[in-house]
Design an enzyme around this catalytic site. Structure first.
Site, PDB file in Angstrom:
ATOM      1  N   HIS A  16      26.838 -24.649  -4.447  1.00  0.00           N
ATOM      2  CA  HIS A  16      28.216 -24.786  -3.951  1.00  0.00           C
ATOM      3  C   HIS A  16      28.226 -25.597  -2.646  1.00  0.00           C
ATOM      4  O   HIS A  16      29.064 -26.479  -2.457  1.00  0.00           O
ATOM      5  CB  HIS A  16      28.826 -23.415  -3.631  1.00  0.00           C
ATOM      6  CG  HIS A  16      29.039 -22.511  -4.818  1.00  0.00           C
ATOM      7  ND1 HIS A  16      28.596 -21.201  -4.846  1.00  0.00           N
ATOM      8  CD2 HIS A  16      29.665 -22.719  -6.000  1.00  0.00           C
ATOM      9  CE1 HIS A  16      28.967 -20.650  -5.998  1.00  0.00           C
ATOM     10  NE2 HIS A  16      29.601 -21.547  -6.720  1.00  0.00           N
ATOM     11  N   LYS A  40      38.049  -8.738 -11.639  1.00  0.00           N
ATOM     12  CA  LYS A  40      36.593  -8.723 -11.447  1.00  0.00           C
ATOM     13  C   LYS A  40      36.226  -7.752 -10.339  1.00  0.00           C
ATOM     14  O   LYS A  40      37.014  -7.502  -9.430  1.00  0.00           O
ATOM     15  CB  LYS A  40      36.096 -10.121 -11.062  1.00  0.00           C
ATOM     16  CG  LYS A  40      35.920 -11.065 -12.240  1.00  0.00           C
ATOM     17  CD  LYS A  40      35.173 -12.314 -11.783  1.00  0.00           C
ATOM     18  CE  LYS A  40      35.037 -13.332 -12.919  1.00  0.00           C
ATOM     19  NZ  LYS A  40      34.452 -14.590 -12.437  1.00  0.00           N
ATOM     20  N   ARG A  89      26.960 -28.315 -13.237  1.00  0.00           N
ATOM     21  CA  ARG A  89      25.511 -28.153 -13.125  1.00  0.00           C
ATOM     22  C   ARG A  89      24.802 -28.639 -14.379  1.00  0.00           C
ATOM     23  O   ARG A  89      23.951 -29.501 -14.338  1.00  0.00           O
ATOM     24  CB  ARG A  89      25.151 -26.676 -12.872  1.00  0.00           C
ATOM     25  CG  ARG A  89      25.610 -26.144 -11.534  1.00  0.00           C
ATOM     26  CD  ARG A  89      25.545 -24.644 -11.479  1.00  0.00           C
ATOM     27  NE  ARG A  89      26.397 -24.061 -12.504  1.00  0.00           N
ATOM     28  CZ  ARG A  89      26.596 -22.759 -12.669  1.00  0.00           C
ATOM     29  NH1 ARG A  89      25.977 -21.906 -11.902  1.00  0.00           N
ATOM     30  NH2 ARG A  89      27.397 -22.328 -13.621  1.00  0.00           N
ATOM     31  N   SER A 127      25.709 -17.791  -8.806  1.00  0.00           N
ATOM     32  CA  SER A 127      25.885 -16.589  -7.978  1.00  0.00           C
ATOM     33  C   SER A 127      25.297 -15.364  -8.685  1.00  0.00           C
ATOM     34  O   SER A 127      24.691 -14.492  -8.046  1.00  0.00           O
ATOM     35  CB  SER A 127      27.367 -16.363  -7.679  1.00  0.00           C
ATOM     36  OG  SER A 127      27.893 -17.441  -6.962  1.00  0.00           O
TER      37      SER A 127
HETATM   38  O1  PNS Z   1      33.631 -19.924  -9.378  1.00  0.00           O
HETATM   39  P1  PNS Z   1      34.362 -19.749 -10.678  1.00  0.00           P
HETATM   40  O2  PNS Z   1      34.438 -18.285 -11.050  1.00  0.00           O
HETATM   41  O3  PNS Z   1      33.794 -20.608 -11.779  1.00  0.00           O
HETATM   42  O4  PNS Z   1      35.892 -20.267 -10.418  1.00  0.00           O
HETATM   43  C1  PNS Z   1      36.858 -20.230 -11.434  1.00  0.00           C
HETATM   44  C2  PNS Z   1      38.254 -20.494 -10.845  1.00  0.00           C
HETATM   45  C3  PNS Z   1      38.554 -19.573  -9.698  1.00  0.00           C
HETATM   46  C4  PNS Z   1      38.332 -21.920 -10.359  1.00  0.00           C
HETATM   47  C5  PNS Z   1      39.282 -20.289 -12.014  1.00  0.00           C
HETATM   48  O5  PNS Z   1      39.057 -19.067 -12.618  1.00  0.00           O
HETATM   49  C6  PNS Z   1      40.720 -20.380 -11.541  1.00  0.00           C
HETATM   50  O6  PNS Z   1      41.210 -21.432 -11.198  1.00  0.00           O
HETATM   51  N1  PNS Z   1      41.377 -19.206 -11.506  1.00  0.00           N
HETATM   52  C7  PNS Z   1      42.729 -19.059 -11.000  1.00  0.00           C
HETATM   53  C8  PNS Z   1      43.724 -18.775 -12.127  1.00  0.00           C
HETATM   54  C9  PNS Z   1      44.144 -20.092 -12.778  1.00  0.00           C
HETATM   55  O7  PNS Z   1      44.627 -21.001 -12.126  1.00  0.00           O
HETATM   56  N2  PNS Z   1      43.965 -20.181 -14.115  1.00  0.00           N
HETATM   57  C10 PNS Z   1      44.351 -21.347 -14.866  1.00  0.00           C
HETATM   58  C11 PNS Z   1      43.313 -22.435 -14.821  1.00  0.00           C
HETATM   59  S1  PNS Z   1      42.118 -22.156 -16.030  1.00  0.00           S
END
Ligand code: PNS
Length: 159
Positions: A16, A40, A89, A127
């Site tokens: 990150h 979560k 990645r 993570s």
């Molecule tokens: O680090 P991560 O868990 O891969 O991040 C995922 C994240 C937070 C970017 C994604 O889950 C997100 O944008 N969540 C917010 C809800 C949202 O906007 N959902 C619609 C887009 S898929």
């Protein structure tokens, strides 16, 4: 131009950090935003993660760290961000990331998603992997920023 780098960051890894360091010179401002996800059970609270990222990125003057809830695109609009940055990645990241990028494009056509390839030396780091290694007492110094090592050791004292 303002960029938003959203994620769970539970905790931030060197992968990150690599993405943040490389996004920083590309934009006027980079907002790293920790999602407050009620579905979560994270190891660290959003505020702890915000503080961890803040310490790890203190050398990057145009990087700000925040938390948010709800849709990423809604938060991006609220903050005036025009670009959503995500790290890729390995190939298996691609499906989910593309799905998210298309969904976000549908929800907010004015926003672009920019993918940066994570540095090869961090391409295996996640993570979840970091937490597992820390829980089992393995060395994590090549996986997370220095300030996060101590936090993980406190969570898993016996190893
Ligand atoms: O680090 P991560 O868990 O891969 O991040 C995922 C994240 C937070 C970017 C994604 O889950 C997100 O944008 N969540 C917010 C809800 C949202 O906007 N959902 C619609 C887009 S898929």
């Amino acid at each position: 131009m303002i960029a938003l780098y959203p994620g769970s960051f539970d905790p931030i890894t060197l992968g990150h950090l690599d993405i943040i360091e490389r996004a920083s010179p590309l934009f006027t401002r980079v907002i790293v935003a920790v999602l407050k996800n009620p579905n979560k059970t994270p190891l660290f609270t959003p505020e702890q993660r915000q503080a961890q990222i803040g310490l790890a990125t203190a050398h990057l003057k145009n990087v700000e760290v925040d938390t948010f809830a709800g849709l990423t695109v809604a938060y991006a609009r609220q903050r005036g961000a025009k670009v959503i940055v995500r790290g890729l990645r390995v190939l298996s990241d691609f499906d989910g990331e593309l799905q998210m990028a298309h969904t976000n494009k549908l929800l907010a056509p004015e926003l672009e998603t920019l993918f940066l390839a994570t540095a090869s030396e961090h391409s295996f780091v996640s993570s979840s992997l970091v937490k597992e290694v820390a829980k089992l007492g393995g060395p994590i110094d090549h996986l997370v920023p220095v300030n996060v090592i101590q936090d993980l050791r406190e969570c898993f004292p016996a190893g």
